[in-house]
Design a protein around this motif. Structure first.
Motif, PDB file in Angstrom:
ATOM      1  N   GLY A 111       0.790  -1.227   0.000  1.00 19.10           N
ATOM      2  CA  GLY A 111       0.000   0.000   0.000  1.00 19.10           C
ATOM      3  C   GLY A 111       0.817   1.269   0.000  1.00 19.10           C
ATOM      4  O   GLY A 111       0.295   2.336   0.307  1.00 19.10           O
ATOM      5  N   LEU A 112       2.103   1.184  -0.375  1.00 21.36           N
ATOM      6  CA  LEU A 112       2.994   2.346  -0.366  1.00 21.36           C
ATOM      7  C   LEU A 112       3.538   2.657  -1.753  1.00 21.36           C
ATOM      8  O   LEU A 112       4.556   3.331  -1.904  1.00 21.36           O
ATOM      9  N   GLY A 113       2.856   2.185  -2.781  1.00 24.78           N
ATOM     10  CA  GLY A 113       3.377   2.296  -4.133  1.00 24.78           C
ATOM     11  C   GLY A 113       3.363   3.686  -4.721  1.00 24.78           C
ATOM     12  O   GLY A 113       4.020   3.933  -5.724  1.00 24.78           O
ATOM     13  N   ALA A 114       2.618   4.608  -4.105  1.00 27.85           N
ATOM     14  CA  ALA A 114       2.525   5.957  -4.666  1.00 27.85           C
ATOM     15  C   ALA A 114       3.693   6.848  -4.264  1.00 27.85           C
ATOM     16  O   ALA A 114       3.840   7.959  -4.787  1.00 27.85           O
ATOM     17  N   VAL A 115       4.548   6.389  -3.367  1.00 23.82           N
ATOM     18  CA  VAL A 115       5.647   7.209  -2.869  1.00 23.82           C
ATOM     19  C   VAL A 115       6.741   7.314  -3.938  1.00 23.82           C
ATOM     20  O   VAL A 115       7.229   6.306  -4.441  1.00 23.82           O
TER      21      VAL A 115
ATOM     22  N   LEU B  98       1.288 -20.278 -14.963  1.00 22.13           N
ATOM     23  CA  LEU B  98       2.503 -19.510 -15.255  1.00 22.13           C
ATOM     24  C   LEU B  98       3.770 -20.197 -14.750  1.00 22.13           C
ATOM     25  O   LEU B  98       4.855 -19.629 -14.829  1.00 22.13           O
ATOM     26  N   THR B  99       3.631 -21.406 -14.245  1.00 23.18           N
ATOM     27  CA  THR B  99       4.797 -22.117 -13.699  1.00 23.18           C
ATOM     28  C   THR B  99       5.869 -22.326 -14.768  1.00 23.18           C
ATOM     29  O   THR B  99       7.066 -22.107 -14.532  1.00 23.18           O
ATOM     30  N   ALA B 100       5.448 -22.764 -15.950  1.00 18.16           N
ATOM     31  CA  ALA B 100       6.421 -23.011 -17.018  1.00 18.16           C
ATOM     32  C   ALA B 100       7.103 -21.723 -17.448  1.00 18.16           C
ATOM     33  O   ALA B 100       8.320 -21.688 -17.668  1.00 18.16           O
ATOM     34  N   ALA B 101       6.330 -20.635 -17.546  1.00 17.36           N
ATOM     35  CA  ALA B 101       6.912 -19.348 -17.929  1.00 17.36           C
ATOM     36  C   ALA B 101       7.895 -18.867 -16.877  1.00 17.36           C
ATOM     37  O   ALA B 101       8.958 -18.321 -17.205  1.00 17.36           O
ATOM     38  N   ALA B 102       7.565 -19.055 -15.596  1.00 17.86           N
ATOM     39  CA  ALA B 102       8.468 -18.643 -14.517  1.00 17.86           C
ATOM     40  C   ALA B 102       9.772 -19.426 -14.573  1.00 17.86           C
ATOM     41  O   ALA B 102      10.858 -18.873 -14.355  1.00 17.86           O
ATOM     42  N   THR B 103       9.680 -20.700 -14.873  1.00 10.45           N
ATOM     43  CA  THR B 103      10.879 -21.539 -14.985  1.00 10.45           C
ATOM     44  C   THR B 103      11.759 -21.081 -16.137  1.00 10.45           C
ATOM     45  O   THR B 103      12.989 -21.114 -16.053  1.00 10.45           O
ATOM     46  N   ASP B 104      11.130 -20.607 -17.188  1.00 13.72           N
ATOM     47  CA  ASP B 104      11.831 -20.258 -18.412  1.00 13.72           C
ATOM     48  C   ASP B 104      12.324 -18.814 -18.442  1.00 13.72           C
ATOM     49  O   ASP B 104      13.361 -18.511 -19.041  1.00 13.72           O
ATOM     50  N   GLU B 105      11.558 -17.891 -17.801  1.00 13.97           N
ATOM     51  CA  GLU B 105      11.829 -16.464 -17.931  1.00 13.97           C
ATOM     52  C   GLU B 105      12.200 -15.779 -16.621  1.00 13.97           C
ATOM     53  O   GLU B 105      12.747 -14.673 -16.634  1.00 13.97           O
ATOM     54  N   GLY B 106      11.884 -16.393 -15.486  1.00  9.56           N
ATOM     55  CA  GLY B 106      12.059 -15.762 -14.187  1.00  9.56           C
ATOM     56  C   GLY B 106      10.724 -15.402 -13.577  1.00  9.56           C
ATOM     57  O   GLY B 106       9.684 -15.395 -14.248  1.00  9.56           O
ATOM     58  N   TRP B 107      10.753 -15.090 -12.282  1.00  6.98           N
ATOM     59  CA  TRP B 107       9.529 -14.749 -11.557  1.00  6.98           C
ATOM     60  C   TRP B 107       9.847 -13.680 -10.524  1.00  6.98           C
ATOM     61  O   TRP B 107      10.773 -13.823  -9.716  1.00  6.98           O
ATOM     62  N   ILE B 108       9.088 -12.570 -10.558  1.00  3.16           N
ATOM     63  CA  ILE B 108       9.238 -11.506  -9.560  1.00  3.16           C
ATOM     64  C   ILE B 108       8.404 -11.878  -8.345  1.00  3.16           C
ATOM     65  O   ILE B 108       7.177 -11.969  -8.437  1.00  3.16           O
ATOM     66  N   TRP B 109       9.064 -12.068  -7.211  1.00  2.00           N
ATOM     67  CA  TRP B 109       8.372 -12.460  -5.989  1.00  2.00           C
ATOM     68  C   TRP B 109       7.857 -11.208  -5.255  1.00  2.00           C
ATOM     69  O   TRP B 109       8.636 -10.348  -4.879  1.00  2.00           O
ATOM     70  N   LEU B 110       6.553 -11.151  -5.090  1.00  2.00           N
ATOM     71  CA  LEU B 110       5.907 -10.088  -4.346  1.00  2.00           C
ATOM     72  C   LEU B 110       5.566 -10.580  -2.952  1.00  2.00           C
ATOM     73  O   LEU B 110       5.195 -11.750  -2.782  1.00  2.00           O
ATOM     74  N   PRO B 111       5.637  -9.719  -1.940  1.00  2.00           N
ATOM     75  CA  PRO B 111       5.112 -10.104  -0.626  1.00  2.00           C
ATOM     76  C   PRO B 111       3.608 -10.287  -0.737  1.00  2.00           C
ATOM     77  O   PRO B 111       2.967  -9.744  -1.650  1.00  2.00           O
ATOM     78  N   ALA B 112       3.036 -11.069   0.168  1.00  2.00           N
ATOM     79  CA  ALA B 112       1.588 -11.300   0.158  1.00  2.00           C
ATOM     80  C   ALA B 112       0.864  -9.958   0.114  1.00  2.00           C
ATOM     81  O   ALA B 112       1.230  -9.018   0.821  1.00  2.00           O
ATOM     82  N   LEU B 113      -0.136  -9.862  -0.745  1.00  2.00           N
ATOM     83  CA  LEU B 113      -0.827  -8.600  -0.972  1.00  2.00           C
ATOM     84  C   LEU B 113      -1.693  -8.232   0.222  1.00  2.00           C
ATOM     85  O   LEU B 113      -2.365  -9.081   0.808  1.00  2.00           O
ATOM     86  N   ASP B 114      -1.688  -6.943   0.586  1.00  2.00           N
ATOM     87  CA  ASP B 114      -2.547  -6.451   1.654  1.00  2.00           C
ATOM     88  C   ASP B 114      -4.005  -6.503   1.211  1.00  2.00           C
ATOM     89  O   ASP B 114      -4.310  -6.343   0.048  1.00  2.00           O
TER      90      ASP B 114
END
Length: 247
Positions: free
Chosen positions: A162-166, A231-247
């Motif tokens: 919830g701090l993305g606007a900063v 998206l598991t196959a795409a993540a294995t092939d391209e990478g995956w951006i890990w986000l913290p659990a969403l508020d």
């Protein structure tokens, strides 16, 4: 007598220039978490040593390239590129952005830089070389982040909290950066900053490294957004951006 487990979590704000690379280490002992060190200025050896010491490391850099981009470059080089029916915006989007980039935009409204078409490619190439050194030492580096190192994006993590606007980057974001450090301090009562608030308020590279380390801890503790089945196959092939659990 029971012993308290100690784990290190590392965050790296990887720049193409080692002088602008942020590096942070958190020490977790039971329920206590303390910032052990934060610095700006880290060469490949420094990053390698830090990742090797970590239970989990969050690296702020793309781990891979879009599959369609890789196929396009390979096909163009070999002369057997399949002719696209249309080279309009949809086709270019699929060439230039990974599935994880599009998923981050869908989830938190932040669009990562294209590793195929933006300057973020410079540190990504640097990470590819560091990852090769990790593998040379017997440490797997799966692109989906299931190894010791995972890909993170501090700006998107802030949006998830919830701090993305900063707007806290560079000199023009000095005041906002100080306010953001205060907001994160309030949000993370479990974290002992150990006097490092000043550096994080001064340098967005240092602050991003701390955020990256915190996200790495969230990933290890199962409080992060993993790739959905489709998206598991795409993540294995391209990478995956890990986000913290969403508020």
């Amino acid at each position: 007598m029971s012993t308290v487990a100690t784990r290190l979590f590392v965050g790296v704000d990887l720049a193409a220039d080692p002088r602008r690379t942020g590096l942070a280490t958190l020490r977790e002992e039971g329920d206590r978490v303390r910032i052990e060190s934060v610095r700006v200025g880290a060469n490949d050896d420094d990053v390698l040593a830090a990742v090797l010491s970590a239970a989990k490391a969050g690296i702020d850099v793309p781990f891979g390239w879009p599959r369609q981009f890789v196929d396009l470059v390979g096909g163009h080089h070999s002369g057997d590129l399949a002719v696209p029916e249309d080279t309009g915006p949809d086709w270019r989007r699929d060439v230039l952005y990974r599935r994880t980039d599009l998923e981050v935009r869908r989830l938190v409204g932040k669009t990562p830089l294209s590793v195929a078409a933006d300057k973020i490619a410079y540190p990504a190439i640097r990470w590819a070389a560091i990852a090769a050194r990790l593998r040379e030492q017997g440490v797997p580096t799966p692109l989906d982040g299931t190894g010791v190192a995972c890909e993170v994006y501090p700006g998107a993590a802030l949006a998830a909290w919830g701090l993305g606007a900063v707007r806290y980057k560079k000199a023009k974001g000095t005041q906002e950066r100080g306010e953001l450090v205060e907001a994160l301090d309030a949000r993370w009562p479990w974290l002992d900053w150990a006097g490092h608030q000043g550096l994080c308020a001064t340098s967005d590279d240092a602050l991003d490294a701390v955020i990256a380390a915190v996200v790495a801890r969230e990933v290890l503790h199962g409080r992060a957004v993993s790739p959905p089945a489709e998206l598991t196959a795409a993540a294995t092939d391209e990478g995956w951006i890990w986000l913290p659990a969403l508020d």
